[in-house]
Every structure is written in C-alpha cells, then in structure tokens.
Design an enzyme around this catalytic site. Sequence first.
Site, short mmCIF file in Angstrom:
data_model
loop_
_atom_site.label_atom_id
_atom_site.label_comp_id
_atom_site.label_asym_id
_atom_site.label_seq_id
_atom_site.Cartn_x
_atom_site.Cartn_y
_atom_site.Cartn_z
N HIS A 13 -13.86 18.38 -19.41
CA HIS A 13 -12.78 17.58 -19.96
C HIS A 13 -13.29 16.45 -20.86
O HIS A 13 -12.68 16.14 -21.88
CB HIS A 13 -11.91 17.00 -18.83
CG HIS A 13 -12.71 16.27 -17.80
ND1 HIS A 13 -13.43 16.95 -16.82
CD2 HIS A 13 -12.93 14.96 -17.59
CE1 HIS A 13 -14.05 16.06 -16.06
NE2 HIS A 13 -13.77 14.85 -16.52
N CYS A 58 -20.51 17.53 -22.52
CA CYS A 58 -19.84 16.78 -21.47
C CYS A 58 -20.08 15.29 -21.74
O CYS A 58 -20.66 14.95 -22.77
CB CYS A 58 -20.27 17.20 -20.07
SG CYS A 58 -21.91 16.71 -19.53
N GLY A 59 -19.64 14.44 -20.86
CA GLY A 59 -19.74 13.01 -21.11
C GLY A 59 -21.15 12.54 -21.38
O GLY A 59 -21.43 11.90 -22.39
N GLY A 94 -25.10 16.84 -16.79
CA GLY A 94 -24.61 17.88 -15.90
C GLY A 94 -24.70 19.27 -16.50
O GLY A 94 -25.17 20.21 -15.85
N HIS A 140 -40.23 22.15 -31.30
CA HIS A 140 -41.28 22.05 -30.29
C HIS A 140 -40.95 22.79 -29.00
O HIS A 140 -41.86 23.28 -28.33
CB HIS A 140 -41.57 20.58 -29.95
CG HIS A 140 -42.28 19.86 -31.04
ND1 HIS A 140 -42.82 18.61 -30.85
CD2 HIS A 140 -42.54 20.18 -32.33
CE1 HIS A 140 -43.38 18.20 -31.97
NE2 HIS A 140 -43.22 19.13 -32.90
N ASN A 141 -39.67 22.84 -28.63
CA ASN A 141 -39.29 23.40 -27.33
C ASN A 141 -38.56 24.73 -27.42
O ASN A 141 -38.22 25.31 -26.40
CB ASN A 141 -38.44 22.40 -26.55
CG ASN A 141 -39.08 21.04 -26.46
OD1 ASN A 141 -38.54 20.06 -26.96
ND2 ASN A 141 -40.25 20.96 -25.84
N ARG A 160 -19.84 10.98 -24.86
CA ARG A 160 -19.59 9.54 -24.71
C ARG A 160 -20.63 8.68 -25.41
O ARG A 160 -20.51 7.46 -25.41
CB ARG A 160 -19.52 9.18 -23.22
CG ARG A 160 -18.32 9.80 -22.53
CD ARG A 160 -18.20 9.37 -21.09
NE ARG A 160 -17.01 9.96 -20.50
CZ ARG A 160 -16.96 10.48 -19.29
NH1 ARG A 160 -18.03 10.49 -18.52
NH2 ARG A 160 -15.83 11.02 -18.84
N ARG A 213 -49.28 25.88 -30.84
CA ARG A 213 -49.55 25.18 -29.58
C ARG A 213 -48.28 25.00 -28.74
O ARG A 213 -48.34 24.95 -27.53
CB ARG A 213 -50.22 23.83 -29.83
CG ARG A 213 -49.30 22.78 -30.43
CD ARG A 213 -50.07 21.49 -30.75
NE ARG A 213 -49.21 20.38 -31.04
CZ ARG A 213 -48.65 20.15 -32.21
NH1 ARG A 213 -48.85 20.96 -33.23
NH2 ARG A 213 -47.88 19.08 -32.38
N ARG A 248 -46.85 26.10 -24.43
CA ARG A 248 -46.11 25.16 -23.57
C ARG A 248 -44.77 25.77 -23.17
O ARG A 248 -44.38 25.67 -22.00
CB ARG A 248 -45.92 23.83 -24.29
CG ARG A 248 -47.24 23.13 -24.54
CD ARG A 248 -47.08 21.98 -25.48
NE ARG A 248 -48.39 21.42 -25.77
CZ ARG A 248 -48.66 20.70 -26.84
NH1 ARG A 248 -47.71 20.42 -27.71
NH2 ARG A 248 -49.87 20.23 -27.03
#
Length: 152
Positions: free
Chosen positions: A18, A74-75, A79, A107-108, A118, A141, A145
């Site tokens: 919400h 979400c806010g 979560g 990188h990820n 928010r 590299r 990872r």
Amino acid sequence: MENTVFDLTLPVAIGSDHAGFEYKEAVISYLESKGVAVKDYGTYAKDSVDYPDYAHPVSTAVETGQAAFGILICGSANGVAITANKHQGIRAAICWGEELSRLARSHNNANVLCIPARFVDMPMANQMVEVFINTPFEGGRHQDRVRKMACL
C-alpha cells in the site's frame, strides 16, 4: 530504451504494498510510455496489505525467466528486499539514487530494483528505473563475488 541490457521482449515484473501503490502506478505508466511491457503483481489499491504477498510473485517471475527483471516498492524498501532475497535466483537491491542503481547493476548484477517510496521523489524513482535498465553488469572481479552470494 534502445540500449537496455535486459531482454525486454519479456515484461518487467512489478509489485508493491500500500505504501508503494502510487509509485507503482506511476512507474508502470513511465515504463509503458517507453514501450516496455509490464506485468503488475499488485497491490491494486491503497488498502493496507502485506508486502510479501507481492514480493514473492515478482521474485518468482524473475527467477523463473518469466520477467526481464523486477521492481518492488514499499515504504522503506527493506521488507520487499528482504523477502525477494529469500529466492536463490534473486539479487534485490534497495536504491535511493541514480548511483546506487548503477552500482547495483554494474557491481552486483541486481535483477530486482527495490524503491523506498517514502524516501525518494517520483522523478528520482523513474530515473533509477532508467539507469537500472540501461546499466550492464561489469563481470570480471564482480562475477566472482556475485557467484559467492548464493547459498547452495
């Protein structure tokens, strides 16, 4: 979005609770205005709901290859990120600026963008989506990872 690094022949999976509902609707409009197909996993109103009920289906769609990538809102984004990251094939990243969105991808190799409604304004949310879509994973590299992230 011609330079995208995701396969946008697949839809983008999106979901929110919400607190993220209005942002979700705006991000959907933004993506569709760019010709990007979107699969909306809800919520579909501002009534209070539980974010895992939307984070899990988005994550499953990405994990199973039914979606190019995911967006969860979400806010705080905490979560939805925690929930999404329970899925082995998901690398969900909380971003609140362009540079974080860029690093999450480069990188990820993040495949789910988590937006804290928010804490960012709508223009920034749309810009982060744009950066996320168009930033390639650097590999090298970083690949080693990323490979170590999974609990197998």
